[in-house]
Design an enzyme around this catalytic site. Structure first.
Site, PDB file in Angstrom:
ATOM      1  N   ASP A   1       5.384  -8.124   5.500  1.00  0.00           N
ATOM      2  CA  ASP A   1       5.463  -9.167   4.503  1.00  0.00           C
ATOM      3  C   ASP A   1       6.372  -9.030   3.292  1.00  0.00           C
ATOM      4  O   ASP A   1       7.140 -10.001   3.065  1.00  0.00           O
ATOM      5  CB  ASP A   1       3.975  -9.233   3.861  1.00  0.00           C
ATOM      6  CG  ASP A   1       2.978  -9.929   5.002  1.00  0.00           C
ATOM      7  OD1 ASP A   1       3.524 -10.678   5.814  1.00  0.00           O
ATOM      8  OD2 ASP A   1       1.609  -9.835   4.713  1.00  0.00           O
TER       9      ASP A   1
ATOM     10  N   LYS B   1       8.206   0.690   5.415  1.00  0.00           N
ATOM     11  CA  LYS B   1       7.012   1.302   4.917  1.00  0.00           C
ATOM     12  C   LYS B   1       6.058   0.749   5.511  1.00  0.00           C
ATOM     13  O   LYS B   1       5.740  -0.590   5.304  1.00  0.00           O
ATOM     14  CB  LYS B   1       7.164   1.439   3.344  1.00  0.00           C
ATOM     15  CG  LYS B   1       5.879   1.886   2.867  1.00  0.00           C
ATOM     16  CD  LYS B   1       5.139   0.933   1.854  1.00  0.00           C
ATOM     17  CE  LYS B   1       4.405  -0.131   2.422  1.00  0.00           C
ATOM     18  NZ  LYS B   1       3.380  -1.010   1.604  1.00  0.00           N
ATOM     19  N   THR B   2       4.958   1.632   5.906  1.00  0.00           N
ATOM     20  CA  THR B   2       3.501   1.246   5.800  1.00  0.00           C
ATOM     21  C   THR B   2       2.912   2.318   6.847  1.00  0.00           C
ATOM     22  O   THR B   2       3.604   2.572   8.021  1.00  0.00           O
ATOM     23  CB  THR B   2       3.108  -0.209   6.508  1.00  0.00           C
ATOM     24  OG1 THR B   2       1.825  -0.110   6.790  1.00  0.00           O
ATOM     25  CG2 THR B   2       3.783  -0.632   7.860  1.00  0.00           C
TER      26      THR B   2
ATOM     27  N   ARG C   1       1.057  -5.797  -5.129  1.00  0.00           N
ATOM     28  CA  ARG C   1       1.122  -6.508  -3.933  1.00  0.00           C
ATOM     29  C   ARG C   1       1.591  -8.273  -4.076  1.00  0.00           C
ATOM     30  O   ARG C   1       1.385  -9.061  -3.284  1.00  0.00           O
ATOM     31  CB  ARG C   1      -0.363  -6.545  -3.255  1.00  0.00           C
ATOM     32  CG  ARG C   1      -0.617  -5.457  -2.415  1.00  0.00           C
ATOM     33  CD  ARG C   1      -1.960  -5.428  -1.629  1.00  0.00           C
ATOM     34  NE  ARG C   1      -2.302  -4.156  -0.952  1.00  0.00           N
ATOM     35  CZ  ARG C   1      -1.606  -4.011   0.357  1.00  0.00           C
ATOM     36  NH1 ARG C   1      -0.773  -4.401   0.907  1.00  0.00           N
ATOM     37  NH2 ARG C   1      -2.090  -2.885   0.690  1.00  0.00           N
TER      38      ARG C   1
ATOM     39  N   GLY D   1       0.889  -1.017   0.061  1.00  0.00           N
ATOM     40  CA  GLY D   1      -0.039  -0.109   0.134  1.00  0.00           C
ATOM     41  C   GLY D   1       0.768   1.302   0.015  1.00  0.00           C
ATOM     42  O   GLY D   1       2.068   1.213   0.697  1.00  0.00           O
TER      43      GLY D   1
ATOM     44  N   ASP E   1       0.556   1.840   8.537  1.00  0.00           N
ATOM     45  CA  ASP E   1      -0.272   1.266   9.806  1.00  0.00           C
ATOM     46  C   ASP E   1       0.712   1.316  10.754  1.00  0.00           C
ATOM     47  O   ASP E   1       0.378   0.961  12.020  1.00  0.00           O
ATOM     48  CB  ASP E   1      -0.496  -0.300   9.292  1.00  0.00           C
ATOM     49  CG  ASP E   1      -1.494  -0.706   8.249  1.00  0.00           C
ATOM     50  OD1 ASP E   1      -2.115   0.525   7.762  1.00  0.00           O
ATOM     51  OD2 ASP E   1      -1.845  -1.699   8.019  1.00  0.00           O
TER      52      ASP E   1
HETATM   53  P1  FBP Z   1       0.660  -1.883   3.463  1.00  0.00           P
HETATM   54  O1  FBP Z   1       0.339  -2.748   4.854  1.00  0.00           O
HETATM   55  O2  FBP Z   1       1.052  -2.641   2.400  1.00  0.00           O
HETATM   56  O3  FBP Z   1       1.507  -0.795   3.827  1.00  0.00           O
HETATM   57  O4  FBP Z   1      -0.954  -1.310   3.600  1.00  0.00           O
HETATM   58  C1  FBP Z   1      -1.419  -0.811   4.620  1.00  0.00           C
HETATM   59  C2  FBP Z   1      -2.775  -0.428   4.051  1.00  0.00           C
HETATM   60  O5  FBP Z   1      -3.087   0.952   3.878  1.00  0.00           O
HETATM   61  C3  FBP Z   1      -3.936  -0.999   5.229  1.00  0.00           C
HETATM   62  O6  FBP Z   1      -3.981   0.057   6.094  1.00  0.00           O
HETATM   63  C4  FBP Z   1      -5.174  -1.206   4.566  1.00  0.00           C
HETATM   64  O7  FBP Z   1      -5.897  -2.326   4.977  1.00  0.00           O
HETATM   65  C5  FBP Z   1      -4.574  -1.625   3.008  1.00  0.00           C
HETATM   66  O8  FBP Z   1      -3.455  -1.212   2.968  1.00  0.00           O
HETATM   67  C6  FBP Z   1      -5.581  -1.479   1.898  1.00  0.00           C
HETATM   68  O9  FBP Z   1      -5.040  -1.779   0.705  1.00  0.00           O
HETATM   69  P2  FBP Z   1      -5.723  -2.117  -0.721  1.00  0.00           P
HETATM   70  O10 FBP Z   1      -6.141  -0.757  -1.133  1.00  0.00           O
HETATM   71  O11 FBP Z   1      -4.611  -2.723  -1.528  1.00  0.00           O
HETATM   72  O12 FBP Z   1      -6.802  -3.061  -0.155  1.00  0.00           O
END
Ligand code: FBP
Length: 548
Positions: free
Chosen positions: A173, A199-200, A142, A78, A202
């Site tokens: 991951d 990165k994230t 992803r 993300g 979250d």
């Molecule tokens: P990452 O863990 O890859 O950084 O992504 C986090 C995130 O923003 C979460 O908060 C959310 O649940 C998810 O990505 C949503 O991603 P997508 O739009 O690909 O479903």
């Protein structure tokens, strides 16, 4: 065309820690050999070539030239504010090692590496994206990089471009996969280093050495601005309860940070729900209790924050989801043939255990359908698509009706629901994220210059100002343990959930009862990019409290 802010922001020079100011050819100080957070023997066996490397700390050196390197970079998962600055820092860092160094961006995430879709990143491209939000310079994806076949294809593609090192910018991951790739290339003497960057939005990729993941600061500031605006609207109109779902796939760091910044009337923390084994009914009762207490004070309005991942932390729903995952996997073909959401819900309801069916049927119809939706490539329920905020608003409304009939509530309950997630993921990085990301990229270049592999770039001491940041590398194996994922035990980076005995949660728990009944909203306003340091150079409350 670019906005006036983007134009002015392009010339912002990210602050660099002292160790990197003479370039990426740093002096490397090695610590003692390392181990893993748990399951040490299993991790040692799985990562025989990279396990045990020392923690590295960088000190400034004279800035001598090093051999040129060709580096490939990948954005994975993300979006998170600051990704472009990681790439800019990496670019400037490898050019400081040697001006002949070249950077290749693999397009649309790990897929680009496997399909050999890339773009050489030149100074013009990099300059156009400095200090901007988004991942659009090269895109993200992803796809999981985990099979030997993928590793071999990637190797062939790297060899064609004379690439000596790969930098993978991703969450837990993706960095786990970076570690597998590093191990494979080292074990087979392929001559390709692999470096990760944390990165994230979250905020759940953190530990003693990685104090925060990039993007968390900016995303939380964007959400907190919006929550503050909503709080002020609620307090002006005095007629709505706002139920706000906040992103964060699993951990509730974002909800907690936003609560600390804005002082809502309620904020559910998933980790607490799991720890206390709360049922959905108990959560609803808790929220309805706050609504009733405020109504007794003639305040028929409020703000409640709901973490995106909540549903998976409610023990009864967690069990249901696990059962659903197995059921959907075992009946994938039959399930795919079903015509519509109703047919899918009926199919599932007829096959669940008695306990699972009881929970499933107690959920609103819309949520039942959402729980039957496709899983993501990692096999996770796509929680961003589950409208927990609407579900809770609806269930609290129903509970309040019962309470009114029992004479326990006398108020008005009108709701507005919101989901803040995508609004924050591509915002222009705050000063913190702009500086932090640039330093992470530069640190990755220094790790490459030092010939290391299987490391994550680490920039710590984050509350002390960039001048005092400590930079270096952390062996990724050090953050790993074994976890049961999709039917098998796998080595993974341990995810950092909200710690209920940690200082950020304690600070929130100490005041939440007061925030529940009083109207004590804080209005943080928009991120400030220009102006006095005390409004521009902030760190999150989470970091402040953790490092206090
Ligand atoms: P990452 O863990 O890859 O950084 O992504 C986090 C995130 O923003 C979460 O908060 C959310 O649940 C998810 O990505 C949503 O991603 P997508 O739009 O690909 O479903």
């Amino acid at each position: 065309m670019i906005s006036a802010l983007q134009k002015a922001r392009a010339s912002y020079a990210p602050k660099l820690p002292v160790a990197l100011r003479n370039g990426a050819a740093v002096k490397v100080v090695e610590g003692a050999p390392t181990t893993a957070v748990a399951d040490v023997e299993k991790i040692r066996n799985l990562f025989a070539a990279t396990f045990g490397s020392p923690v590295l700390t960088f000190e400034p050196a004279a800035g001598e030239s090093r051999p040129a390197v060709n580096v490939g970079v990948i954005l994975s998962g993300g979006q998170a504010p600051g990704g472009h600055n990681v790439i800019a820092g990496l670019f400037d860092g490898i050019k400081s090692l040697n001006p002949e160094s070249r950077l290749f961006g693999f397009l649309k995430g790990p897929d680009g590496l496997v399909k050999n879709e890339y773009q050489e990143l030149t100074a013009d491209t990099i300059d156009a994206y400095r200090n901007t939000g988004g991942f659009d310079m090269i895109g993200s994806g992803r796809t999981k990089l985990e099979t030997e076949e993928q590793f071999e294809t990637a190797l062939k593609n790297c060899r064609e471009l004379n690439i000596n090192a790969l930098v993978i910018i991703g969450g837990d991951d993706s960095n786990t996969n970076a570690c597998l790739l590093a191990e494979y290339y080292k074990k087979n003497n392929c001559g390709i280093q692999v470096i990760g960057c944390p990165k994230t939005i979250d905020g759940d990729l953190k530990n003693e050495w990685i104090e925060t993941s990039f993007g968390f600061d900016t995303a939380c500031r964007v959400y907190s601005e919006l929550i503050g605006n909503i709080g002020r609207d609620a307090n002006s109109a005095k007629k709505y309860w706002h139920f706000i779902k906040l992103m964060g796939r699993s951990a509730s760091h974002i909800a907690l940070e936003c609560a600390l910044q804005t002082h809502p009337n309620a904020a559910i923390i998933s980790e607490e729900v799991a720890e206390k084994g709360m049922t959905l009914k108990e959560i609803v009762d808790y929220l309805a209790g706050i609504v009733a207490a405020r109504a007794a004070k003639k305040c028929n309005f409020g703000v409640a924050l709901i973490p995106e991942g909540l549903i998976e932390f409610v023990p009864e729903v967690k069990k249901l989801i696990a059962e659903l995952n197995d059921l959907l996997a075992a009946n994938a073909d039959a399930f795919a043939q079903l015509a519509d959401a109703e047919a899918k819900v009926n199919f599932v309801a007829a096959r669940l255990s008695e306990a699972g069916a009881a929970v499933f049927t107690s959920l609103p119809a819309g949520i039942q359908a959402q729980l039957c939706n496709d899983r993501d490539p990692h096999g996770n329920v796509q929680v961003s698509l589950i409208e927990t905020e609407k579900m809770l608003a609806q269930m609290v409304g129903a509970r309040l009706k019962e309470m009114a009939a029992e004479g326990k509530y006398n108020g008005k309950f009108n709701t507005q629901t919101h989901f803040f997630g995508y609004e924050g993921r591509c915002a222009a990085p705050s000063n913190f994220d702009a500086d932090y990301c640039y330093s992470l990229g530069y640190t990755a270049a220094a790790l490459i210059g030092a010939g290391r592999t299987g490391y994550m770039a680490s920039v710590r001491n984050n509350t002390r100002g960039a001048d005092n940041w400590i930079v270096g590398g952390i062996p990724i194996t050090m953050m790993m343990n074994m976890e049961h994922r999709h039917g098998a035990d796998k080595p993974v980076i341990r995810k950092a959930l909200v710690e209920l005995d940690g200082k950020p949660f304690a600070a929130f728990a100490a005041v939440r009862e007061q925030w529940a009944v009083e109207t004590d909203y804080v209005y943080p306003g928009p991120i400030q990019y220009f102006g006095p340091s005390e409004v521009c150079d902030l760190v999150t409350k989470t970091l402040e409290l953790e490092k206090a």
